[in-house]
Every structure is written in C-alpha cells, then in structure tokens.
Design an enzyme around this catalytic site. Structure first.
Site, PDB file in Angstrom:
ATOM      1  N   ARG A 146       4.180  16.747 -63.885  1.00 37.96           N
ATOM      2  CA  ARG A 146       3.777  18.026 -64.103  1.00 37.96           C
ATOM      3  C   ARG A 146       2.484  18.297 -63.895  1.00 37.96           C
ATOM      4  NH1 ARG A 146       8.344  17.723 -64.442  1.00 37.96           N
ATOM      5  NH2 ARG A 146      10.061  18.107 -65.551  1.00 37.96           N
ATOM      6  N   SER A 188       9.537  24.924 -71.775  1.00 41.38           N
ATOM      7  CA  SER A 188       8.828  23.645 -72.414  1.00 41.38           C
ATOM      8  C   SER A 188       7.280  23.540 -72.871  1.00 41.38           C
ATOM      9  CB  SER A 188       9.119  22.445 -71.874  1.00 41.38           C
ATOM     10  OG  SER A 188      10.588  22.045 -71.623  1.00 41.38           O
ATOM     11  N   GLU A 191       2.169  21.557 -71.519  1.00 39.81           N
ATOM     12  CA  GLU A 191       2.306  22.222 -70.279  1.00 39.81           C
ATOM     13  C   GLU A 191       1.696  23.605 -70.349  1.00 39.81           C
ATOM     14  OE1 GLU A 191       6.357  22.109 -68.585  1.00 39.81           O
ATOM     15  OE2 GLU A 191       6.575  20.021 -69.606  1.00 39.81           O
TER      16      GLU A 191
END
Length: 299
Positions: free
Chosen positions: A168, A219, A289
C-alpha cells in the site's frame, strides 16, 4: 489566464467528490478532462501562487469539514484507455475507474486485473497507493506511469522499478508528483468468458462481505501483516461502534461507514478511537490507508 475549456468554480462542497460523502468546500476547483488541461491547471495554480491538491475518485480520502484552501484538482473526468489484446499493453489515463478497466480487460481476454474490479478508485490513485485486493496488487501489473511535478516542470515517465512499491505504498506518496497516465502489461490470450467469470466472482465476493452500498472509503487501515486489521477490530467488539453519523461497519470491521449525517470530524474521531483501543489491547498501531486533507495533525 485559463483557457475556456477549463471551468473554474469556487466554494464547491467536497462531499460531492468523496466516497465518504463528507468534506467542506474547496476554495477553487478545476476538473480537467485531458492531460493538456491538467498541465494547464497545474501551471495556473503556480502562476496564481495557490496551494494545489490533486484527487481522483475521492476514495481513500478524508477531507476536513472546513474544506481546502487554494486549488483542488479533481481528475475524475480524465478518463480513457486503450487495450491491446495481442500484446497485453494497456494505456490508461489517471482518472479511468479501476473497475471499468478491469471489466474491459476481461472482455479483451487480458488476465491481470480481475482482483481490482471492486476497488472504488482510479488508475492514478491505484498507482499512488499500490492498491490491492484478493491477493493482487497494482505493482504486479504496472509497467510505468507518466507524472508531472505539482509545482513547475515538464511531465516524465517512471518505471515500475523506480516507483519503490511496497505494501500500500509507492514513492508517489512521498513526492509532489501528479499521475497523468499509466501503462500496464497484462497477460493476453485468455478466454474472455473465463476472465469475465472470475472478475464477476471477485466483485460478488466483495459486495457480499463489505458494506458496498454505504458511503465509505474502502479499507480504513493497512493490515499489520501477517495480521488482519478487520479481525483485530472485530475481536475487540467494535463492530457497530459509532461517533455521530460514523459507524464501524457491522459487515466488515475495517470499514467505517457514513450512516447518513456523518462529518469528517466524526470519522476522524472514530478512526482515533479504534486506533487507541487496538493499541491498548495489542500494542499495535494501526496505520490508516486514508489520506487526510485539510488536517494539521498526523493520524
């Protein structure tokens, strides 16, 4: 002076530009529909000495209730892609929706993007975040990106190896660069019906296990590998936990949903509450995130 192709708007609520449906007004907003218009908008912001922020689909994004000063550049109209079914090369503009590209690739018999069909983001955002799901990620198939400096300079290309991909993460998160387009190299020669079936199955799985119909950012937290953030949160009984109109999803604990009247402050407070409880129980700090815009302190 901006060309007549670009419509400069002021005091535009950013809740209309984020998947969480929260966020105060942008002082100035432009929505370029081509690479040339994007470069022109960046140049104009520099000439006017305005701070500039670039957003895509508005997923993985939390914008402060007070809004954003300066220029906000939304690339959601910067769409388009070409797919070569013979060699697997896919060229896509930064605002092209990832699910749209995944479906087109499947119909062309190109394997590689079936995992991405449920991601509510754009090609540019996927490159920046190294978006991933269901065992796949952007770095697996991305060959290069064309970027432009946020302030001054001409566009240039960065290869996959130059992007320093990690879980990520890419170097694009650490530098003031704007993704204009991306090139993927997929696997050609597959049965379109089979790839389409796999792609549709992946989407069905996501919609049945995640709060697909409620406003969210996707998420919220990165998984502290090898652990799963959602399982840690659920294990503490935090599903359904609320601050104002923000709620930890009862379907998937790594999602925070807007139940209808949430503010960015509600969501931010709930993120911090979850972090604090997980840290107290497991001595683990969950890293979001989510990119926060307009906030002064780090999450």
């Amino acid at each position: 002076m901006l060309s007549t192709r670009l419509a400069l708007r002021s005091n535009i609520p950013m809740a209309d530009f984020t998947t969480w449906r929260v966020g105060g007004p942008a002082q100035w907003l432009l929505e370029p529909a081509s690479v040339d218009e994007t470069l022109e908008a960046l140049q104009w912001a520099q000439q006017e000495h305005l701070p500039c922020r670039v957003i895509g689909a508005g997923s993985n994004l939390l914008i402060h209730d007070d809004g954003l000063p300066g220029l906000t550049l939304s690339l959601r109209k910067l769409q388009g892609a070409s797919l070569n079914a013979e060699n697997g090369v896919v060229e896509a503009l930064a605002g092209e929706p990832i699910p749209t590209l995944a479906r087109r690739a499947a119909r062309a018999g190109l394997n590689g993007l079936a995992w991405s069909v449920g991601i509510p983001g754009t090609v540019g955002g996927a490159a920046v975040m190294n978006a991933g799901a269901q065992g796949g990620c952007t770095a697996d198939w991305l060959e290069s990106v064309r970027v432009a400096p946020l302030v001054g300079g001409v566009s240039f290309e960065l290869s996959r190896d130059e992007l320093d991909f990690d879980y990520r993460h890419s170097r694009l998160q650490d530098e003031e660069l704007v993704v204009l387009s991306a090139r993927f190299r997929l696997e050609p020669g597959h049965d379109p019906e089979e790839i389409t079936r796999i792609t549709s199955g992946n989407l069905s799985h996501r919609t049945s296990t995640q709060p697909y119909t409620q406003p969210s950012c996707g998420s919220v937290f990165r998984n502290p590998e090898p652990l799963k953030a959602g399982r840690l949160i659920e294990g503490l009984g935090l599903k359904g936990n609320r601050v104002g109109g923000a709620e930890v999803s009862t379907l998937h604990a790594n999602f925070i949903v807007n139940t209808g009247a949430a503010t960015a402050a509600d969501i931010d407070s709930l993120i911090q509450r979850v972090q604090q409880q997980v840290e107290a129980a497991h001595s683990l700090h969950l890293h979001p995130e989510v990119k926060r815009l307009g906030f002064t302190e780090a999450a």
